[in-house]
Write a protein that holds these residues in place. Structure first.
Motif, PDB file in Angstrom:
ATOM      1  N   LEU A 111       8.862  18.057  -6.506  1.00 12.31           N
ATOM      2  CA  LEU A 111       8.569  16.871  -5.696  1.00 12.31           C
ATOM      3  C   LEU A 111       7.532  16.026  -6.419  1.00 12.31           C
ATOM      4  O   LEU A 111       6.479  16.535  -6.815  1.00 12.31           O
ATOM      5  CB  LEU A 111       8.011  17.288  -4.327  1.00 12.31           C
ATOM      6  N   THR A 112       7.810  14.742  -6.599  1.00  7.11           N
ATOM      7  CA  THR A 112       6.833  13.856  -7.220  1.00  7.11           C
ATOM      8  C   THR A 112       6.455  12.747  -6.256  1.00  7.11           C
ATOM      9  O   THR A 112       7.220  12.388  -5.362  1.00  7.11           O
ATOM     10  CB  THR A 112       7.361  13.233  -8.526  1.00  7.11           C
ATOM     11  N   ASN A 113       5.268  12.203  -6.446  1.00  5.74           N
ATOM     12  CA  ASN A 113       4.823  11.081  -5.620  1.00  5.74           C
ATOM     13  C   ASN A 113       3.741  10.300  -6.347  1.00  5.74           C
ATOM     14  O   ASN A 113       3.154  10.777  -7.324  1.00  5.74           O
ATOM     15  CB  ASN A 113       4.311  11.564  -4.253  1.00  5.74           C
ATOM     16  N   ALA A 114       3.488   9.111  -5.858  1.00  9.86           N
ATOM     17  CA  ALA A 114       2.318   8.331  -6.269  1.00  9.86           C
ATOM     18  C   ALA A 114       1.275   8.492  -5.171  1.00  9.86           C
ATOM     19  O   ALA A 114       1.594   8.393  -3.982  1.00  9.86           O
ATOM     20  CB  ALA A 114       2.683   6.866  -6.445  1.00  9.86           C
ATOM     21  N   ALA A 115       0.033   8.768  -5.548  1.00  4.25           N
ATOM     22  CA  ALA A 115      -1.002   9.070  -4.561  1.00  4.25           C
ATOM     23  C   ALA A 115      -2.308   8.370  -4.916  1.00  4.25           C
ATOM     24  O   ALA A 115      -2.577   8.070  -6.075  1.00  4.25           O
ATOM     25  CB  ALA A 115      -1.224  10.586  -4.480  1.00  4.25           C
ATOM     26  N   GLY A 116      -3.107   8.146  -3.884  1.00 11.26           N
ATOM     27  CA  GLY A 116      -4.429   7.570  -4.084  1.00 11.26           C
ATOM     28  C   GLY A 116      -5.469   8.660  -4.248  1.00 11.26           C
ATOM     29  O   GLY A 116      -5.442   9.674  -3.538  1.00 11.26           O
ATOM     30  N   GLN A 192       0.681   1.509   6.517  1.00 10.03           N
ATOM     31  CA  GLN A 192      -0.574   0.907   6.073  1.00 10.03           C
ATOM     32  C   GLN A 192      -1.332   1.908   5.196  1.00 10.03           C
ATOM     33  O   GLN A 192      -1.230   3.117   5.390  1.00 10.03           O
ATOM     34  CB  GLN A 192      -1.444   0.495   7.273  1.00 10.03           C
ATOM     35  N   PHE A 193      -2.046   1.376   4.203  1.00 12.69           N
ATOM     36  CA  PHE A 193      -2.936   2.246   3.450  1.00 12.69           C
ATOM     37  C   PHE A 193      -4.100   2.672   4.348  1.00 12.69           C
ATOM     38  O   PHE A 193      -4.375   2.060   5.375  1.00 12.69           O
ATOM     39  CB  PHE A 193      -3.452   1.535   2.194  1.00 12.69           C
ATOM     40  N   GLU A 194      -4.801   3.704   3.933  1.00 13.03           N
ATOM     41  CA  GLU A 194      -5.834   4.294   4.762  1.00 13.03           C
ATOM     42  C   GLU A 194      -7.092   3.421   4.787  1.00 13.03           C
ATOM     43  O   GLU A 194      -7.353   2.654   3.849  1.00 13.03           O
ATOM     44  CB  GLU A 194      -6.198   5.695   4.235  1.00 13.03           C
ATOM     45  N   THR A 195      -7.891   3.561   5.827  1.00 15.13           N
ATOM     46  CA  THR A 195      -9.155   2.834   5.899  1.00 15.13           C
ATOM     47  C   THR A 195     -10.222   3.592   5.109  1.00 15.13           C
ATOM     48  O   THR A 195     -10.101   4.801   4.878  1.00 15.13           O
ATOM     49  CB  THR A 195      -9.638   2.692   7.353  1.00 15.13           C
ATOM     50  N   PRO A 196     -11.291   2.906   4.691  1.00 10.60           N
ATOM     51  CA  PRO A 196     -12.385   3.608   4.012  1.00 10.60           C
ATOM     52  C   PRO A 196     -12.954   4.763   4.840  1.00 10.60           C
ATOM     53  O   PRO A 196     -13.295   5.817   4.294  1.00 10.60           O
ATOM     54  CB  PRO A 196     -13.416   2.503   3.787  1.00 10.60           C
ATOM     55  N   ALA A 197     -13.051   4.571   6.161  1.00  7.41           N
ATOM     56  CA  ALA A 197     -13.575   5.641   7.019  1.00  7.41           C
ATOM     57  C   ALA A 197     -12.630   6.849   7.027  1.00  7.41           C
ATOM     58  O   ALA A 197     -13.086   8.004   7.022  1.00  7.41           O
ATOM     59  CB  ALA A 197     -13.783   5.120   8.435  1.00  7.41           C
ATOM     60  N   MET A 237      -7.349   4.344  -6.843  1.00  7.52           N
ATOM     61  CA  MET A 237      -8.443   4.971  -6.117  1.00  7.52           C
ATOM     62  C   MET A 237      -8.280   4.615  -4.643  1.00  7.52           C
ATOM     63  O   MET A 237      -7.934   3.482  -4.300  1.00  7.52           O
ATOM     64  CB  MET A 237      -9.800   4.499  -6.638  1.00  7.52           C
ATOM     65  N   ALA A 238      -8.503   5.577  -3.779  1.00  6.56           N
ATOM     66  CA  ALA A 238      -8.296   5.361  -2.351  1.00  6.56           C
ATOM     67  C   ALA A 238      -9.284   4.335  -1.799  1.00  6.56           C
ATOM     68  O   ALA A 238     -10.298   4.011  -2.434  1.00  6.56           O
ATOM     69  CB  ALA A 238      -8.419   6.684  -1.600  1.00  6.56           C
ATOM     70  N   ALA A 239      -8.993   3.836  -0.618  1.00  4.58           N
ATOM     71  CA  ALA A 239      -9.762   2.751  -0.006  1.00  4.58           C
ATOM     72  C   ALA A 239     -11.251   3.081   0.105  1.00  4.58           C
ATOM     73  O   ALA A 239     -11.629   4.185   0.472  1.00  4.58           O
ATOM     74  CB  ALA A 239      -9.211   2.440   1.387  1.00  4.58           C
ATOM     75  N   GLY A 240     -12.069   2.102  -0.251  1.00  4.79           N
ATOM     76  CA  GLY A 240     -13.511   2.237  -0.094  1.00  4.79           C
ATOM     77  C   GLY A 240     -14.241   2.821  -1.281  1.00  4.79           C
ATOM     78  O   GLY A 240     -15.476   2.781  -1.335  1.00  4.79           O
ATOM     79  N   PRO A 245      -9.293  -3.898  -2.869  1.00  5.79           N
ATOM     80  CA  PRO A 245      -8.189  -3.582  -1.961  1.00  5.79           C
ATOM     81  C   PRO A 245      -7.139  -2.724  -2.664  1.00  5.79           C
ATOM     82  O   PRO A 245      -6.965  -2.802  -3.883  1.00  5.79           O
ATOM     83  CB  PRO A 245      -7.635  -4.954  -1.592  1.00  5.79           C
ATOM     84  N   VAL A 246      -6.437  -1.897  -1.888  1.00  6.74           N
ATOM     85  CA  VAL A 246      -5.336  -1.099  -2.408  1.00  6.74           C
ATOM     86  C   VAL A 246      -4.063  -1.937  -2.312  1.00  6.74           C
ATOM     87  O   VAL A 246      -3.760  -2.491  -1.261  1.00  6.74           O
ATOM     88  CB  VAL A 246      -5.163   0.203  -1.597  1.00  6.74           C
ATOM     89  N   THR A 247      -3.322  -2.044  -3.419  1.00  9.11           N
ATOM     90  CA  THR A 247      -2.117  -2.873  -3.436  1.00  9.11           C
ATOM     91  C   THR A 247      -0.936  -2.110  -4.021  1.00  9.11           C
ATOM     92  O   THR A 247      -1.099  -1.236  -4.878  1.00  9.11           O
ATOM     93  CB  THR A 247      -2.328  -4.156  -4.268  1.00  9.11           C
TER      94      THR A 247
END
Length: 273
Positions: A111-116, A192-197, A237-240, A245-247
């Motif tokens: 299984l492959t994926n793109a991840a933050g 939606q991408f994740e919030t910084p919190a 890099m993940a949000a925050g 911004p994550v695009t």
């Protein structure tokens, strides 16, 4: 919604008529990693929409095709494009592709994926082997009446991301001079991408990378007794973390730059299994 054994068998029987003999190795390609499908030799290509009781991919970057052929010296069945809960599919329906794979003879699944990246020690372009996951949202894909032909009602998932396959991947990485990280994949339902919190909470809970796929497939594979190797391409890099911004553009750009490296790794892993 409940599905009986015959529901999955109908899809598998159609594919068998098209491909002939069973296939031992399965491969599911994530966002921006579909190029490996083009390297499969002597392919039989089946559009998802042709397969009875199968699902349709709605993500633009996913080809939506099942490809069976030779990768190196091994015969593989490859999903170029996968399915997600955020597309509107119930979790139980996300079990369909893996159960069909099992009926086609698949014993090992990559299984492959793109991840933050949640872990600050990781960076875009890194490759992370998944050693475990955290899923705190939604139902199990094997919820509902159990189908004993696939597996038991209750089943162990302590080695869901098979250690032997991770060890093999590490050896291949050393031979190919490809640095591999290892960590915990945190499932988020999206789109939606994740919030910084949320990212801060995921880090506290032990997540190293976050994404919107893979976990339902791994759970279903564990129920079916299929060995799993999970590979995350760190696409951002993940949000925050950086303040940017994550695009999806960033995800795709990193995927294009890293695709050759991921393809080489997977081809060699399959060769040595």
């Amino acid at each position: 919604m409940r599905y009986a054994y015959g529901y999955y068998k109908k899809a598998a029987d159609y594919i068998k008529e098209r491909i002939g003999e069973e296939v031992q190795f399965g491969l599911i390609l994530g966002s921006s990693l579909g190029g490996l499908a083009e390297k499969i030799k002597d392919p039989v290509v089946i559009d998802y929409k042709e397969i009875p009781n199968f699902l349709l991919s709605t993500v633009e970057s996913h080809a939506g095709k099942l490809i069976v052929g030779n990768l190196g010296e091994k015969r593989v069945i490859c999903m170029s494009g996968r399915f997600h809960h955020y597309e509107g599919y119930e979790f139980e329906r996300l079990a369909i592709p893996i159960r069909v794979f099992r009926l086609l003879g698949v014993e090992t699944l990559i299984l492959t994926n793109a991840a933050g990246a949640i872990n600050r020690d990781m960076a875009p372009g890194d490759i992370m082997l998944i050693n475990d996951h955290i899923k705190l949202q939604g139902q199990s894909p094997v919820r509902g009446q159990n189908i004993p032909e696939f597996g038991p009602r209750f089943f162990d998932v302590s080695d869901m991301y098979t250690r032997d396959l991770r060890d093999l991947a590490k050896r291949v990485g050393e031979k190919e001079s490809i640095e591999l990280k290892e960590g915990v994949y945190f499932y988020a339902s999206g789109p939606q991408f994740e919030t910084p919190a949320e990212i801060r909470a995921m880090r506290i809970l032990g997540g190293d990378a976050v994404g919107m796929s893979t976990v339902t497939e791994a759970i279903t594979a564990a129920h079916c007794g299929i060995k799993v190797l999970g590979i995350s391409l760190i696409s951002n890099m993940a949000a925050g973390i950086t303040g940017d911004p994550v695009t999806t553009q960033e995800v795709n750009e990193v995927g294009e730059k890293s695709e050759e490296k991921v393809e080489r790794l997977i081809k060699q892993i399959i060769k040595e299994i």
